[in-house]
Design a protein around this motif. Structure first.
Motif, mmCIF file in Angstrom:
data_model
loop_
_atom_site.group_PDB
_atom_site.id
_atom_site.type_symbol
_atom_site.label_atom_id
_atom_site.label_comp_id
_atom_site.label_asym_id
_atom_site.label_seq_id
_atom_site.Cartn_x
_atom_site.Cartn_y
_atom_site.Cartn_z
ATOM 1 N N THR A 71 0.861 -1.188 0.000
ATOM 2 C CA THR A 71 0.000 0.000 0.000
ATOM 3 C C THR A 71 0.898 1.239 0.000
ATOM 4 O OG1 THR A 71 -0.107 0.017 2.422
ATOM 5 C CG2 THR A 71 -1.869 -1.158 1.244
ATOM 6 N N ASN A 72 0.294 2.388 -0.260
ATOM 7 C CA ASN A 72 1.012 3.653 -0.149
ATOM 8 C C ASN A 72 0.705 4.278 1.210
ATOM 9 O OD1 ASN A 72 1.816 3.206 -2.784
ATOM 10 N ND2 ASN A 72 0.265 4.546 -3.657
ATOM 11 N N PHE A 73 1.729 4.697 1.929
ATOM 12 C CA PHE A 73 1.506 5.266 3.256
ATOM 13 C C PHE A 73 2.566 6.320 3.552
ATOM 14 C CE2 PHE A 73 4.248 1.632 3.790
ATOM 15 C CZ PHE A 73 5.225 2.073 4.675
ATOM 16 N N LEU B 44 5.366 7.661 5.694
ATOM 17 C CA LEU B 44 6.367 7.130 6.618
ATOM 18 C C LEU B 44 6.471 7.983 7.881
ATOM 19 C CD1 LEU B 44 8.709 5.109 7.141
ATOM 20 C CD2 LEU B 44 10.215 6.706 5.958
ATOM 21 N N ILE B 45 6.409 9.298 7.760
ATOM 22 C CA ILE B 45 6.518 10.189 8.914
ATOM 23 C C ILE B 45 5.375 9.926 9.895
ATOM 24 C CG2 ILE B 45 6.625 12.590 9.683
ATOM 25 C CD1 ILE B 45 9.018 11.704 7.999
ATOM 26 N N GLU B 46 4.184 9.802 9.365
ATOM 27 C CA GLU B 46 3.017 9.542 10.215
ATOM 28 C C GLU B 46 3.142 8.198 10.916
ATOM 29 O OE1 GLU B 46 -1.826 8.974 9.684
ATOM 30 O OE2 GLU B 46 -0.648 9.951 8.117
ATOM 31 N N MET B 47 3.615 7.173 10.185
ATOM 32 C CA MET B 47 3.760 5.843 10.775
ATOM 33 C C MET B 47 4.769 5.855 11.920
ATOM 34 S SD MET B 47 5.155 2.302 9.077
ATOM 35 C CE MET B 47 6.856 2.788 9.395
ATOM 36 N N LEU B 48 5.918 6.521 11.721
ATOM 37 C CA LEU B 48 6.952 6.566 12.759
ATOM 38 C C LEU B 48 6.470 7.362 13.970
ATOM 39 C CD1 LEU B 48 10.142 7.089 10.546
ATOM 40 C CD2 LEU B 48 9.479 5.008 11.772
ATOM 41 N N GLY B 49 5.730 8.453 13.722
ATOM 42 C CA GLY B 49 5.192 9.231 14.836
ATOM 43 C C GLY B 49 4.250 8.418 15.691
ATOM 44 N N GLN B 50 3.341 7.685 15.052
ATOM 45 C CA GLN B 50 2.408 6.838 15.793
ATOM 46 C C GLN B 50 3.147 5.733 16.554
ATOM 47 O OE1 GLN B 50 -0.379 5.394 12.868
ATOM 48 N NE2 GLN B 50 -1.400 7.394 12.637
ATOM 49 N N LEU B 51 4.179 5.201 15.935
ATOM 50 C CA LEU B 51 4.937 4.122 16.566
ATOM 51 C C LEU B 51 5.639 4.614 17.838
ATOM 52 C CD1 LEU B 51 5.672 1.145 16.170
ATOM 53 C CD2 LEU B 51 7.670 1.880 14.892
ATOM 54 N N LEU B 52 6.213 5.804 17.795
ATOM 55 C CA LEU B 52 6.884 6.340 18.979
ATOM 56 C C LEU B 52 5.879 6.669 20.088
ATOM 57 C CD1 LEU B 52 9.618 8.649 17.391
ATOM 58 C CD2 LEU B 52 9.892 6.391 18.438
ATOM 59 N N VAL B 53 4.679 7.079 19.710
ATOM 60 C CA VAL B 53 3.629 7.308 20.714
ATOM 61 C C VAL B 53 3.286 6.000 21.414
ATOM 62 C CG1 VAL B 53 1.197 7.928 21.029
ATOM 63 C CG2 VAL B 53 2.662 9.338 19.578
ATOM 64 N N GLN B 54 3.186 4.909 20.662
ATOM 65 C CA GLN B 54 2.890 3.602 21.246
ATOM 66 C C GLN B 54 3.990 3.130 22.190
ATOM 67 O OE1 GLN B 54 2.128 0.912 17.985
ATOM 68 N NE2 GLN B 54 0.511 2.205 17.125
ATOM 69 N N ASP C 188 12.554 17.298 8.939
ATOM 70 C CA ASP C 188 11.969 18.552 8.465
ATOM 71 C C ASP C 188 10.855 18.291 7.453
ATOM 72 O OD1 ASP C 188 13.507 17.565 6.444
ATOM 73 O OD2 ASP C 188 14.582 19.437 6.013
ATOM 74 N N LYS C 189 10.473 17.019 7.307
ATOM 75 C CA LYS C 189 9.422 16.633 6.373
ATOM 76 C C LYS C 189 8.131 16.338 7.126
ATOM 77 C CE LYS C 189 12.478 16.703 3.044
ATOM 78 N NZ LYS C 189 12.484 17.763 2.015
ATOM 79 N N THR C 190 7.028 16.638 6.495
ATOM 80 C CA THR C 190 5.731 16.287 7.067
ATOM 81 C C THR C 190 5.118 15.089 6.374
ATOM 82 O OG1 THR C 190 4.631 17.860 5.584
ATOM 83 C CG2 THR C 190 5.271 18.659 7.777
ATOM 84 N N SER C 191 5.626 14.789 5.181
ATOM 85 C CA SER C 191 5.074 13.662 4.427
ATOM 86 C C SER C 191 6.170 13.051 3.554
ATOM 87 C CB SER C 191 3.897 14.114 3.556
ATOM 88 O OG SER C 191 3.409 13.033 2.766
ATOM 89 N N VAL C 192 6.399 11.775 3.758
ATOM 90 C CA VAL C 192 7.305 10.991 2.909
ATOM 91 C C VAL C 192 6.552 9.729 2.531
ATOM 92 C CG1 VAL C 192 9.475 9.729 2.755
ATOM 93 C CG2 VAL C 192 9.389 11.895 4.007
ATOM 94 N N MET C 193 6.118 9.640 1.284
ATOM 95 C CA MET C 193 5.272 8.539 0.863
ATOM 96 C C MET C 193 6.119 7.323 0.465
ATOM 97 S SD MET C 193 2.326 9.671 1.432
ATOM 98 C CE MET C 193 1.410 8.271 0.757
ATOM 99 N N ILE C 194 5.742 6.202 1.011
ATOM 100 C CA ILE C 194 6.432 4.930 0.780
ATOM 101 C C ILE C 194 5.437 3.929 0.212
ATOM 102 C CG2 ILE C 194 7.609 2.989 1.888
ATOM 103 C CD1 ILE C 194 9.362 5.355 1.839
ATOM 104 N N ALA D 256 14.322 7.430 1.001
ATOM 105 C CA ALA D 256 14.192 7.945 2.362
ATOM 106 C C ALA D 256 15.230 7.250 3.230
ATOM 107 C CB ALA D 256 12.791 7.687 2.896
ATOM 108 N N VAL D 257 15.933 8.025 4.032
ATOM 109 C CA VAL D 257 16.963 7.488 4.919
ATOM 110 C C VAL D 257 16.469 7.639 6.356
ATOM 111 C CG1 VAL D 257 19.346 7.626 5.691
ATOM 112 C CG2 VAL D 257 18.773 8.069 3.297
#
Length: 366
Positions: A216-218, A220-230, A247-253, A292-293
């Motif tokens: 799927t397309n998602f 990455l920044i949002e996924m990592l943010g949610q993961l750190l909250v968990q 410094d990115k708000t959206s990196v699509m993977i 993305a690195v």
């Protein structure tokens, strides 16, 4: 025609026949001239010629017999020079087959010989067979090591589970508190077995490429943010904090989000286990070209340089003093590498006295 040896052989044989006929005619001309000179100047030769000529017609028989004889002599010589190399190739192949030569033994390649390309192909085949044999031996060794390691890692917790359940079965406990203590230990060991078995199945699927990615397309920044909250509560319990630096708000993977979540979960847990003294886990994201690195950084004790080349091998644990109770299954980083590579990415690690960083590159959607 270039690789058709059969046509080349036919053409070469016909050419050898023509060459043999020309050589035999030329040689017969010289021999006849020399013979006539001998007959005219050497009396014994003249007498011998007159004797032979009285029996048969030497003027016709001798030239014909001589030309045929010379033709076959030259033809055999030319054919021998052609097929002698083939005989050497056959001898070498037989030596490889019966073990006289090693599997990677190379046949001499004569580029000007018709059988030169065949020799090159046989060298290539021998090389591939040797490589396949080496890989088979490595696979067999890996399988044996896998069985040994799995048996060792599964036997100890299973023995503990059976031991404590045996105490309960035999009513060998003083009170309900001790009973619950035994049950708790057996439960923890069972959970440990469950982790080991799940990691083993996941690693096996990754190794044999039987796991289909749910692509799927998602973001990455949002996924990592949610993961750190968990992970906020487990990190606080470990006396650590987390921070996402980008410094990115959206990196699509484009990839399997669930499996990539497992990758970063594993790296964060690894940072918690080994970098607790650093009090912090930092996740950074930046773009380099079309990739993305992502770096997962902890500031605990560094990984020894001798361990870094083996860090992603299965069943490899950096801290040899850690038992299977406090350490991981030894498969986590091997699974992480497999998942990243299935997403056409790379993973590496650097470690010094200041920090340990796991660096992952993943292709992005432009």
């Amino acid at each position: 025609m270039k690789d058709n040896i059969a046509l080349k052989l036919v053409f070469r044989s016909l050419l050898n026949m023509v060459i043999s006929a020309v050589l035999s005619a030329f040689s017969l001309y010289i021999l006849l001239g020399f013979g006539m000179w001998l007959i005219d100047n050497v009396r014994p030769m003249r007498v011998l010629y007159q004797f032979v000529n009285s029996i048969v017609d030497g003027r016709q028989l001798l030239p014909i017999a001589g030309s045929v004889f010379l033709f076959f002599v030259f033809y055999i010589i030319l054919q021998w020079s052609l097929f002698h190399y083939l005989g050497q190739m056959n001898k070498t192949v037989r030596g490889i087959a019966d073990g006289t030569y090693d599997m990677d033994y190379q046949i001499e390649v004569r580029k000007r010989n018709i059988f030169g390309p065949m020799a090159a192909n046989m060298n290539s085949l021998a090389g591939r067979l040797h490589h396949a044999l080496v890989e088979e031996r490595k696979a067999e060794q890996t399988k044996n090591e896998l069985i040994t390691n799995v048996s060792h890692d599964l036997r100890t917790p299973l023995t503990s589970v059976l031991g404590y359940l045996g105490l309960i079965e035999q009513d060998r406990y003083r009170d309900e508190v001790e009973l619950r203590h035994y049950v708790q230990i057996a439960y923890e060991k069972s959970m440990r077995l469950n982790v080991l078995i799940n990691d083993l199945f996941e690693y096996t699927r990754m190794r044999h490429d039987t796991t289909a990615l749910k692509v799927t397309n998602f973001n990455l920044i949002e996924m990592l943010g949610q993961l750190l909250v968990q992970f906020r509560l487990p990190l606080e319990e470990a006396g650590m904090q987390s921070k996402l630096v980008t410094d990115k708000t959206s990196v699509m993977i484009k990839g399997d989000a669930a499996k990539l979540v497992r990758v970063f979960e594993n790296l964060i847990v690894n940072a918690m286990n080994y970098g607790r003294d650093g009090k912090q886990v930092v996740v950074t994201v930046q773009l380099e070209g079309s990739a993305a690195v992502i770096e997962v950084i902890n500031f605990g004790e560094p990984i020894p340089m001798m361990d870094i080349p083996h860090i992603f091998e299965r069943f490899y644990r950096v801290d040899k003093s850690r038992t299977q109770w406090s350490g991981g299954s030894g498969l986590g980083l091997a699974i992480v590498k497999g998942i990243v590579e299935k997403h056409e990415g790379t993973i590496s690690v650097t470690s010094d006295s200041e920090q340990t960083a796991f660096r992952i590159t993943l292709p992005i959607i432009n």
